[in-house]
Design a protein around this motif. Structure first.
Motif, PDB file in Angstrom:
ATOM      1  N   ASP A 166    -127.052  21.906  -6.080  1.00 47.68           N
ATOM      2  CA  ASP A 166    -125.608  22.094  -5.959  1.00 47.68           C
ATOM      3  C   ASP A 166    -124.831  20.917  -6.525  1.00 47.68           C
ATOM      4  O   ASP A 166    -123.753  21.078  -7.089  1.00 47.68           O
ATOM      5  N   ASP A 167    -125.386  19.717  -6.368  1.00 54.40           N
ATOM      6  CA  ASP A 167    -124.686  18.503  -6.793  1.00 54.40           C
ATOM      7  C   ASP A 167    -125.591  17.667  -7.696  1.00 54.40           C
ATOM      8  O   ASP A 167    -126.693  17.281  -7.277  1.00 54.40           O
ATOM      9  N   TYR A 168    -125.122  17.376  -8.888  1.00 61.36           N
ATOM     10  CA  TYR A 168    -125.889  16.533  -9.807  1.00 61.36           C
ATOM     11  C   TYR A 168    -124.995  16.092 -10.957  1.00 61.36           C
ATOM     12  O   TYR A 168    -123.880  16.601 -11.162  1.00 61.36           O
ATOM     13  N   VAL A 169    -125.499  15.129 -11.707  1.00 61.00           N
ATOM     14  CA  VAL A 169    -124.835  14.640 -12.918  1.00 61.00           C
ATOM     15  C   VAL A 169    -125.753  14.978 -14.081  1.00 61.00           C
ATOM     16  O   VAL A 169    -126.961  14.736 -14.006  1.00 61.00           O
ATOM     17  N   ILE A 170    -125.206  15.535 -15.151  1.00 64.12           N
ATOM     18  CA  ILE A 170    -126.030  16.016 -16.245  1.00 64.12           C
ATOM     19  C   ILE A 170    -125.499  15.513 -17.581  1.00 64.12           C
ATOM     20  O   ILE A 170    -124.282  15.433 -17.786  1.00 64.12           O
ATOM     21  N   SER A 211    -127.255  20.616 -26.121  1.00 63.96           N
ATOM     22  CA  SER A 211    -128.553  20.648 -25.448  1.00 63.96           C
ATOM     23  C   SER A 211    -128.520  19.680 -24.282  1.00 63.96           C
ATOM     24  O   SER A 211    -127.684  18.772 -24.227  1.00 63.96           O
ATOM     25  N   VAL A 212    -129.458  19.867 -23.365  1.00 66.42           N
ATOM     26  CA  VAL A 212    -129.561  18.982 -22.204  1.00 66.42           C
ATOM     27  C   VAL A 212    -130.380  17.755 -22.571  1.00 66.42           C
ATOM     28  O   VAL A 212    -131.436  17.860 -23.200  1.00 66.42           O
ATOM     29  N   ILE A 213    -129.897  16.594 -22.165  1.00 69.03           N
ATOM     30  CA  ILE A 213    -130.688  15.371 -22.290  1.00 69.03           C
ATOM     31  C   ILE A 213    -131.452  15.121 -20.998  1.00 69.03           C
ATOM     32  O   ILE A 213    -132.677  15.012 -21.001  1.00 69.03           O
ATOM     33  N   GLU A 214    -130.714  15.043 -19.888  1.00 73.97           N
ATOM     34  CA  GLU A 214    -131.370  14.788 -18.612  1.00 73.97           C
ATOM     35  C   GLU A 214    -130.427  15.089 -17.453  1.00 73.97           C
ATOM     36  O   GLU A 214    -129.210  15.226 -17.643  1.00 73.97           O
ATOM     37  N   LEU A 215    -131.010  15.177 -16.265  1.00 74.32           N
ATOM     38  CA  LEU A 215    -130.251  15.264 -15.023  1.00 74.32           C
ATOM     39  C   LEU A 215    -130.309  13.920 -14.307  1.00 74.32           C
ATOM     40  O   LEU A 215    -131.310  13.194 -14.419  1.00 74.32           O
ATOM     41  N   ASN A 216    -129.238  13.616 -13.591  1.00 74.85           N
ATOM     42  CA  ASN A 216    -129.152  12.362 -12.849  1.00 74.85           C
ATOM     43  C   ASN A 216    -128.713  12.656 -11.412  1.00 74.85           C
ATOM     44  O   ASN A 216    -128.059  13.671 -11.150  1.00 74.85           O
ATOM     45  N   PRO A 217    -129.022  11.754 -10.496  1.00 78.63           N
ATOM     46  CA  PRO A 217    -128.637  11.981  -9.093  1.00 78.63           C
ATOM     47  C   PRO A 217    -127.121  12.017  -8.919  1.00 78.63           C
ATOM     48  O   PRO A 217    -126.379  11.345  -9.639  1.00 78.63           O
ATOM     49  N   TRP A 218    -126.680  12.798  -7.941  1.00 82.08           N
ATOM     50  CA  TRP A 218    -125.272  12.787  -7.542  1.00 82.08           C
ATOM     51  C   TRP A 218    -125.073  11.532  -6.707  1.00 82.08           C
ATOM     52  O   TRP A 218    -125.217  11.531  -5.487  1.00 82.08           O
ATOM     53  N   SER A 219    -124.748  10.450  -7.389  1.00 84.94           N
ATOM     54  CA  SER A 219    -124.720   9.144  -6.740  1.00 84.94           C
ATOM     55  C   SER A 219    -123.885   8.188  -7.571  1.00 84.94           C
ATOM     56  O   SER A 219    -123.812   8.301  -8.802  1.00 84.94           O
ATOM     57  N   GLU A 220    -123.268   7.235  -6.909  1.00 80.59           N
ATOM     58  CA  GLU A 220    -122.513   6.214  -7.617  1.00 80.59           C
ATOM     59  C   GLU A 220    -123.422   5.363  -8.495  1.00 80.59           C
ATOM     60  O   GLU A 220    -122.934   4.633  -9.372  1.00 80.59           O
ATOM     61  N   ALA A 221    -124.725   5.439  -8.271  1.00 80.78           N
ATOM     62  CA  ALA A 221    -125.661   4.736  -9.144  1.00 80.78           C
ATOM     63  C   ALA A 221    -125.681   5.345 -10.543  1.00 80.78           C
ATOM     64  O   ALA A 221    -126.097   4.698 -11.505  1.00 80.78           O
TER      65      ALA A 221
END
Length: 452
Positions: A228-232, A244-254
């Protein structure tokens, strides 16, 4: 937000790749189990046992086997959780050469486009052709070292789950990378990944890019990604007008928010305000002021900055042939006693063995000249830079028949010495002046070369 890592984060590559493999780069995985991870950490610290060395050799062979399937184009390597992208900054010679290649065809002093070229060079510096190069990337990466230290400390062996990710190298223009925020399975915002890059073509195609990403998300990704929550991150193909997609990242201030801010723009990122797509609409007055000194002056070495004034090189500071006096003058600034230095031997090393691109106290360089340092920290890295620059001046004052190509090669090497400094101390008021003077000198050398 809770940034604590869990044994298998849903944004680890091996978790999301099966869902998105048709929409991203071809990817393979090499096992990095608990024991191997400890070996990789030890290798990065250069404190490994014979058994760990054997494990590293095995990992190198396994990476070789994967890359050999990629038809010679090479690969990008990373861990499940992050990449060793900081290692690119540490390979000074390779990066310097790539900057020169990427500047070809770029209008001189078009700083925005020069910055794009610099970004491309950094991207290309991450390509590896075999397992040994891949392992060297991991070894030189402080990101990887710190990450492994933290994860191994936090995680029990039976919970450990990590891989080395090997991705087929695909030629892309990295300036077309974008980051999107997905909250409650709704795309709330998109940003240009590189917040200091002004790309004219992106400004012209902003609406098209936005529509492509949103449609791709709504019609494809929304149903495929079980989060539901992510950074892409996406890459836009300018020639084919596709993403195209490179990667997914955590839904986080990091996860970097680029042109947004996790706190200031919280209402936008969390979907409480209307969707926004942010890019740099206008170039900065001087884009290079937005990057580090080391990167900025990589461009200046090829494209001397006409605004930089060469500092005075008085005869008192650079006396012809009087090496002892010369080094006495120079070394006083760095709290080093010149009597401890075999000047003739030092000169010989620099001229005959220019491979010493980065010196640390236990390198052969320091052993030979028997240098006694009365200080610690960055000064020990700055001193060789001063030596390199001084030797260039001595060499060409005393050798009227020196060839221009020798001059060029020595200047390049001195440049690399200068930016072998890994960190610039922000609280040292003399550090910026030292860097500025050094680069002014290098820029003036480049101007002389161009005139010849």
């Amino acid at each position: 937000m809770d940034n604590k890592w869990i044994p298998q984060d849903p944004t680890d590559v091996e978790v999301w790749y099966p869902y998105l493999q048709n929409y991203t780069f071809p990817t393979d995985f090499v096992d990095l189990n608990y024991t191997r991870a400890h070996a990789l950490l030890a290798y990065s610290k250069q404190e490994y046992t014979d058994d760990q060395a054997h494990l590293i050799d095995t990992i190198i062979l396994e990476i070789d086997q994967v890359i050999s399937q990629y038809d010679g184009v090479g690969a990008f390597v990373r861990l499940s959780t992050l990449s060793p992208k900081d290692a690119a900054l540490d390979d000074h010679q390779k990066l310097y050469e790539l900057v020169g290649d990427c500047l070809l065809g770029v209008p001189e002093y078009h700083r925005s486009k020069e910055l794009i070229a610099l970004n491309r060079a950094l991207h290309l510096c991450a390509r590896v052709k075999n397992g040994e190069q891949a392992m060297d990337m991991f070894r030189r990466s402080n990101r990887v070292r710190k990450h492994l230290e933290n994860r191994l400390e936090e995680t029990e062996q039976d919970q450990w789950n990590m891989n080395i990710v090997v991705r087929r190298w695909i030629e892309i223009n990295p300036e077309y990378e974008f980051r999107a925020f997905v909250h409650n399975n709704t795309m709330t915002a998109i940003t240009h990944y590189y917040k200091f890059l002004y790309v004219e073509e992106i400004v012209e195609c902003k609406e098209l890019i936005q529509n492509l990403i949103l449609e791709f998300f709504e019609h494809t990704l929304k149903e495929l990604v079980p989060l539901d929550d992510y950074v892409i991150d996406f890459i836009y193909d300018y020639s084919n007008q596709s993403v195209s997609v490179i990667e997914l990242n955590p839904w986080s201030e990091a996860s970097s928010s680029a042109l947004f801010d996790w706190e200031v723009d919280q209402n936008i990122i969390f979907g409480e305000e209307p969707f926004q797509f942010r890019i740099l609409e206008q170039p900065f007055a001087d884009p290079l002021e937005r990057v580090s000194a080391r990167l900025k002056y990589m461009i200046f070495m090829y494209r001397p900055n006409s605004d930089i004034v060469r500092p005075k090189l008085e005869n008192e500071l650079f006396p012809k042939g009087k090496y002892a006096s010369l080094f006495s003058s120079i070394t006083k600034k760095f709290i080093i006693t010149s009597e401890d230095i075999d000047i003739e031997r030092l000169f010989q090393i620099i001229i005959e063995q220019p491979s010493f691109a980065h010196w640390v106290p236990d390198d052969q360089f320091f052993d030979i000249i028997q240098m006694r340092l009365e200080s610690t920290g960055l000064l020990r890295n700055l001193f060789p830079t001063t030596i390199a620059l001084v030797l260039i001046e001595i060499y060409f004052r005393n050798n009227k028949h020196a060839k221009t190509n020798e001059y060029v090669e020595l200047c390049k090497k001195a440049y690399i010495y200068c930016f072998a400094i890994k960190e610039i101390a922000e609280d040292d008021e003399n550090m910026d002046q030292y860097i500025s003077n050094t680069c002014s000198f290098l820029s003036s050398i480049a101007q002389i070369i161009h005139r010849k």
